[in-house]
Design a protein around this motif. Structure first.
Motif, PDB file in Angstrom:
ATOM      1  N   GLY A  75      10.804 -12.483   5.882  1.00 19.97           N
ATOM      2  CA  GLY A  75      10.629 -13.705   6.139  1.00 19.97           C
ATOM      3  C   GLY A  75       9.046 -14.723   6.400  1.00 19.97           C
ATOM      4  N   ALA A  76       8.444 -14.082   5.668  1.00 19.35           N
ATOM      5  CA  ALA A  76       7.080 -14.100   6.087  1.00 19.35           C
ATOM      6  C   ALA A  76       6.781 -15.676   5.047  1.00 19.35           C
ATOM      7  CB  ALA A  76       5.495 -13.737   5.746  1.00 19.35           C
ATOM      8  N   SER A  77       6.135 -16.502   5.448  1.00 22.78           N
ATOM      9  CA  SER A  77       5.826 -17.822   4.825  1.00 22.78           C
ATOM     10  C   SER A  77       5.153 -18.277   3.561  1.00 22.78           C
ATOM     11  CB  SER A  77       5.980 -19.067   5.480  1.00 22.78           C
ATOM     12  OG  SER A  77       5.111 -19.287   6.689  1.00 22.78           O
ATOM     13  N   ARG A  78       3.957 -17.409   4.499  1.00 19.72           N
ATOM     14  CA  ARG A  78       2.606 -17.053   3.445  1.00 19.72           C
ATOM     15  C   ARG A  78       2.122 -15.623   3.685  1.00 19.72           C
ATOM     16  NH1 ARG A  78      -2.688 -20.179   5.131  1.00 19.72           N
ATOM     17  NH2 ARG A  78      -1.895 -19.529   7.519  1.00 19.72           N
ATOM     18  N   VAL A 112       4.090  -0.701  -4.092  1.00 15.47           N
ATOM     19  CA  VAL A 112       5.170  -1.172  -3.767  1.00 15.47           C
ATOM     20  C   VAL A 112       5.079  -2.663  -4.029  1.00 15.47           C
ATOM     21  CG1 VAL A 112       5.879  -2.291  -1.047  1.00 15.47           C
ATOM     22  CG2 VAL A 112       5.224   0.690  -1.894  1.00 15.47           C
ATOM     23  N   MET A 113       4.083  -3.337  -4.938  1.00 15.77           N
ATOM     24  CA  MET A 113       3.939  -4.852  -4.882  1.00 15.77           C
ATOM     25  C   MET A 113       5.030  -4.903  -6.189  1.00 15.77           C
ATOM     26  SD  MET A 113       1.525  -5.203  -2.370  1.00 15.77           S
ATOM     27  CE  MET A 113       2.168  -6.890  -3.355  1.00 15.77           C
ATOM     28  N   ASN A 114       5.369  -4.249  -7.512  1.00 18.25           N
ATOM     29  CA  ASN A 114       6.328  -4.112  -7.485  1.00 18.25           C
ATOM     30  C   ASN A 114       7.590  -4.454  -7.467  1.00 18.25           C
ATOM     31  OD1 ASN A 114       4.487  -3.983 -10.320  1.00 18.25           O
ATOM     32  ND2 ASN A 114       4.419  -1.668  -9.987  1.00 18.25           N
ATOM     33  N   ARG A 115       7.250  -3.683  -6.264  1.00 18.26           N
ATOM     34  CA  ARG A 115       9.192  -4.044  -5.914  1.00 18.26           C
ATOM     35  C   ARG A 115       9.345  -4.994  -5.056  1.00 18.26           C
ATOM     36  NH1 ARG A 115      12.908  -0.805  -3.163  1.00 18.26           N
ATOM     37  NH2 ARG A 115      12.700   1.099  -4.977  1.00 18.26           N
ATOM     38  N   GLU A 153      12.010  -8.762  -6.189  1.00 15.03           N
ATOM     39  CA  GLU A 153      12.588  -9.464  -4.744  1.00 15.03           C
ATOM     40  C   GLU A 153      12.015 -10.797  -4.207  1.00 15.03           C
ATOM     41  OE1 GLU A 153      15.400  -8.337  -3.390  1.00 15.03           O
ATOM     42  OE2 GLU A 153      14.799  -5.334  -4.526  1.00 15.03           O
ATOM     43  N   GLY A 154      11.235 -11.623  -5.771  1.00 15.68           N
ATOM     44  CA  GLY A 154      11.120 -12.496  -5.506  1.00 15.68           C
ATOM     45  C   GLY A 154       9.839 -12.894  -3.998  1.00 15.68           C
ATOM     46  N   ILE A 155       9.311 -12.411  -4.122  1.00 15.25           N
ATOM     47  CA  ILE A 155       8.897 -12.834  -2.452  1.00 15.25           C
ATOM     48  C   ILE A 155       7.343 -12.787  -2.821  1.00 15.25           C
ATOM     49  CG2 ILE A 155       7.314 -11.960  -0.375  1.00 15.25           C
ATOM     50  CD1 ILE A 155      10.275  -9.742  -0.244  1.00 15.25           C
ATOM     51  N   ALA A 156       7.105 -14.231  -2.655  1.00 10.77           N
ATOM     52  CA  ALA A 156       4.986 -14.480  -3.480  1.00 10.77           C
ATOM     53  C   ALA A 156       4.032 -13.647  -2.301  1.00 10.77           C
ATOM     54  CB  ALA A 156       5.431 -16.133  -3.229  1.00 10.77           C
ATOM     55  N   PHE A 157       3.217 -13.819  -2.825  1.00 11.07           N
ATOM     56  CA  PHE A 157       2.100 -13.038  -2.344  1.00 11.07           C
ATOM     57  C   PHE A 157       0.711 -13.758  -2.865  1.00 11.07           C
ATOM     58  CE2 PHE A 157       3.459  -9.708  -5.450  1.00 11.07           C
ATOM     59  CZ  PHE A 157       2.215 -10.024  -5.308  1.00 11.07           C
ATOM     60  N   GLU A 158      -0.197 -13.345  -2.201  1.00 11.56           N
ATOM     61  CA  GLU A 158      -1.526 -13.830  -3.174  1.00 11.56           C
ATOM     62  C   GLU A 158      -2.966 -12.897  -2.913  1.00 11.56           C
ATOM     63  OE1 GLU A 158      -3.688 -17.768  -2.647  1.00 11.56           O
ATOM     64  OE2 GLU A 158      -1.743 -18.693  -2.028  1.00 11.56           O
ATOM     65  N   SER A 159      -3.477 -12.122  -3.558  1.00  7.21           N
ATOM     66  CA  SER A 159      -3.629 -11.343  -3.384  1.00  7.21           C
ATOM     67  C   SER A 159      -5.581 -11.456  -3.640  1.00  7.21           C
ATOM     68  CB  SER A 159      -3.740  -9.880  -4.785  1.00  7.21           C
ATOM     69  OG  SER A 159      -4.436 -10.655  -5.720  1.00  7.21           O
ATOM     70  N   PHE A 160      -6.098 -10.677  -3.099  1.00  5.91           N
ATOM     71  CA  PHE A 160      -7.816 -10.433  -3.283  1.00  5.91           C
ATOM     72  C   PHE A 160      -8.588  -9.801  -4.044  1.00  5.91           C
ATOM     73  CE2 PHE A 160      -6.940 -11.627   1.719  1.00  5.91           C
ATOM     74  CZ  PHE A 160      -7.238 -13.045   1.001  1.00  5.91           C
ATOM     75  N   ASP A 161      -7.629  -9.575  -4.861  1.00  2.67           N
ATOM     76  CA  ASP A 161      -8.278  -8.639  -5.848  1.00  2.67           C
ATOM     77  C   ASP A 161      -9.697  -9.799  -7.058  1.00  2.67           C
ATOM     78  OD1 ASP A 161      -6.876  -6.206  -6.306  1.00  2.67           O
ATOM     79  OD2 ASP A 161      -5.064  -7.917  -7.419  1.00  2.67           O
ATOM     80  N   VAL A 193       1.141 -13.343   7.107  1.00  2.00           N
ATOM     81  CA  VAL A 193       1.155 -11.965   6.985  1.00  2.00           C
ATOM     82  C   VAL A 193       0.017 -11.403   5.902  1.00  2.00           C
ATOM     83  CG1 VAL A 193       2.735 -10.292   6.516  1.00  2.00           C
ATOM     84  CG2 VAL A 193       3.378 -11.872   8.145  1.00  2.00           C
ATOM     85  N   TYR A 194      -1.096 -10.169   6.432  1.00  2.00           N
ATOM     86  CA  TYR A 194      -1.676  -9.833   5.664  1.00  2.00           C
ATOM     87  C   TYR A 194      -1.539  -8.394   5.454  1.00  2.00           C
ATOM     88  CZ  TYR A 194      -6.203  -7.404   3.982  1.00  2.00           C
ATOM     89  OH  TYR A 194      -7.323  -6.773   3.657  1.00  2.00           O
ATOM     90  N   ALA A 195      -1.173  -7.833   4.082  1.00  2.69           N
ATOM     91  CA  ALA A 195      -0.560  -6.414   3.998  1.00  2.69           C
ATOM     92  C   ALA A 195      -1.485  -5.613   2.946  1.00  2.69           C
ATOM     93  CB  ALA A 195       0.958  -6.951   2.869  1.00  2.69           C
TER      94      ALA A 195
END
Length: 495
Positions: free
Chosen positions: A28-31, A41-44, A48-56, A86-88
């Motif tokens: 449900g998160a927009s960002r 877990v990031m591959n899953r 699922e089409g959930i967009a995210f940005e990483s700090f790599d 959301v910060y994961a």
């Protein structure tokens, strides 16, 4: 649009262990921002089409982990100012996750609401997969904090964040300060992650020779009650001394008091000094141990009546060292040993002031122990008086004083003075000789020790030569012994 940060844990690595509540938050998160996408877990999530940005990229642009964590935390606060996010993070947000600790502080300062949701940590899988119960005694160490002070063999020990072979090498060196080189250790990679988990048992010396270290690697050392592993700890020393003094312990140790072993403290100190003079590290180690035992015994006696423990002694010493070294632990400077000593004396005076020692009652000669050996005590008293300007201007004045005191001693002897008067005159002569030692920058105790050793050596030479001749000092004349003395002296001078 509201503001706020929700921190979620991605678990130990197995997507099936991700909680339903956190999965709903991610859906449900927009960002969404993740500390790193290098997590199973990031591959899953991506699938699922959930967009995210990483700090790599932050890792690539900063030279240290502390800089990385600082940058990420401050960046998240900036981003949250424009809306909720959301910060994961891998594992549990509050287990070995520095960015979250920083984020809690910075979000509060900025007035941004922060919500932290748990998640399975690598500890959960470690307890299950490695098969130990933390209630038995457990410690968690960071790979950068494996030191002799932190390692406790009596506890199950997990070492996290062993990212690569270099980190494993540093962990190995730290562990070798306590454990033997061949002590068995366990390396866990991706615990609980199907198809990726590996658990390896190896001798300690092979720890950095393994391959496969990464973000999900840890090292485990099972608890051990082996005496050989605890015998080098201060806690074990404290325990042993307590046993010796307790009912059922050593009858001799149980009978001792401060007064009965007072002389032992002095004797052990001089035995340490002897090893220093002999430049004998092996015996020095042993004699320092004997001296430490005296400190432990005196401290234990006070612990038994409830006044203080040896740990109070250590605490007081640590506080004193920090307070009296403001040029190391504070904001003062010291570019030389003399400047450091001035800081020490200044802070020492400040300590007395804080303890309520009034100026009229204080003396410049305070601080010289009453029971020091007389020669050493004279040296310290003179040095303190000299700091106040009460001193001779040049060594020739000291020589004149020595001659004056020698004359007075001769005069008192000629006049038949009593033993007490002669003792005082002799003391004046010795005190003046100590003045000469200061001008020569020679410690009188050391100077006299050298002469004592020289006398012992030459007299032993006399004994050996006489023994070769079938005689002894008792059966020889002074002239015969004096000739051998000069012979020994000549032999030393030709070396």
């Amino acid at each position: 649009m509201g503001t706020g940060i929700t921190v979620v844990g991605l678990g130990s690595g197995d997507p099936d262990q991700l909680t339903l509540g956190i999965w709903k938050v991610l859906q449900g998160a927009s960002r969404i921002y993740v500390r790193t996408k290098e997590h199973p877990v990031m591959n899953r999530i991506a699938g699922e089409g959930i967009a995210f940005e990483s700090f790599d990229s932050v890792y690539e642009n900063n030279g240290s982990f502390s800089d990385v964590y600082e940058t990420i935390a401050r960046r998240l606060v900036e981003l949250a100012a424009s809306g909720e996010l959301v910060y994961a993070v891998p594992g549990h947000p509050m287990v070995a996750e520095k960015t979250v600790l920083l984020l809690r502080e910075y979000a509060e300062e900025a007035g941004i609401p922060l919500k932290v949701l748990g998640g399975e940590s690598f500890l959960d899988q470690a307890f299950v997969r490695l098969g130990f119960d933390p209630i038995e005694g457990f410690q968690l160490l960071d790979s950068s904090d494996v030191t002799v002070e932190s390692i406790r063999p009596s506890l199950h020990t997990l070492i996290g964040q062993v990212y690569d072979s270099l980190t494993a090498s540093e962990v190995k060196l730290g562990l070798m300060e306590v454990y033997p080189d061949d002590h068995p250790v366990i390396v866990g990679h991706a615990l609980g992650v199907e198809g990726e988990e590996r658990i390896l048992r190896v001798p300690l010396y092979e720890l950095d020779r393994l391959e496969g270290y990464g973000n999900l690697s840890l090292v485990y050392i099972p608890k051990a009650d082996d005496e050989s592993l605890t015998i080098g700890s201060f806690a074990r020393l404290h325990e042993i001394v307590g046993i010796l003094r307790s009912p059922g312990g050593c009858p001799w140790d149980m009978e001792q008091t401060h007064a009965s072993i007072r002389k032992n403290l002095i004797e052990e100190t001089y035995e340490v000094l002897e090893t220093i003079d002999d430049d004998d590290p092996d015996h020095m180690r042993e004699e320092l141990g004997d001296l430490l035992l005296q400190i432990m015994l005196h401290s234990r006696m006070e612990e038994e009546v409830g006044t203080f423990t040896v740990y109070d002694v250590i605490r007081g010493l640590n506080e004193k060292l920090i307070f009296r070294h403001p040029h190391v632990f504070g904001d003062r400077a010291a570019g030389s040993a003399d400047e450091a000593l001035k800081n020490w004396d200044a802070m020492k005076a400040e300590e007395k002031k804080r303890k309520g020692a009034s100026a009229p009652e204080a003396s410049l000669l305070d601080g010289v122990p009453r029971d020091l050996p007389a020669l050493m005590k004279a040296y310290k008293l003179q040095k303190k008086a000299a700091k106040a300007g009460f001193d001779w201007e040049k060594i020739e004045d000291v020589f004149a004083k020595i001659e004056e005191e020698l004359g007075e001693l001769r005069e008192a002897l000629a006049e038949g003075a009593d033993s007490e008067s002669l003792k005082l005159e002799l003391g004046d002569l010795l005190f003046s000789a100590v003045n000469a030692s200061r001008f020569l920058d020679a410690d009188p105790e050391e100077a006299l020790s050298l002469v004592n050793d020289k006398f012992r050596r030459r007299f032993r030479y006399i004994e050996d030569r006489l023994r070769e001749q079938g005689s002894s000092p008792q059966g020889s004349t002074l002239e015969e012994m004096d000739a051998l003395w000069n012979e020994a002296k000549g032999a030393e001078q030709t070396k």
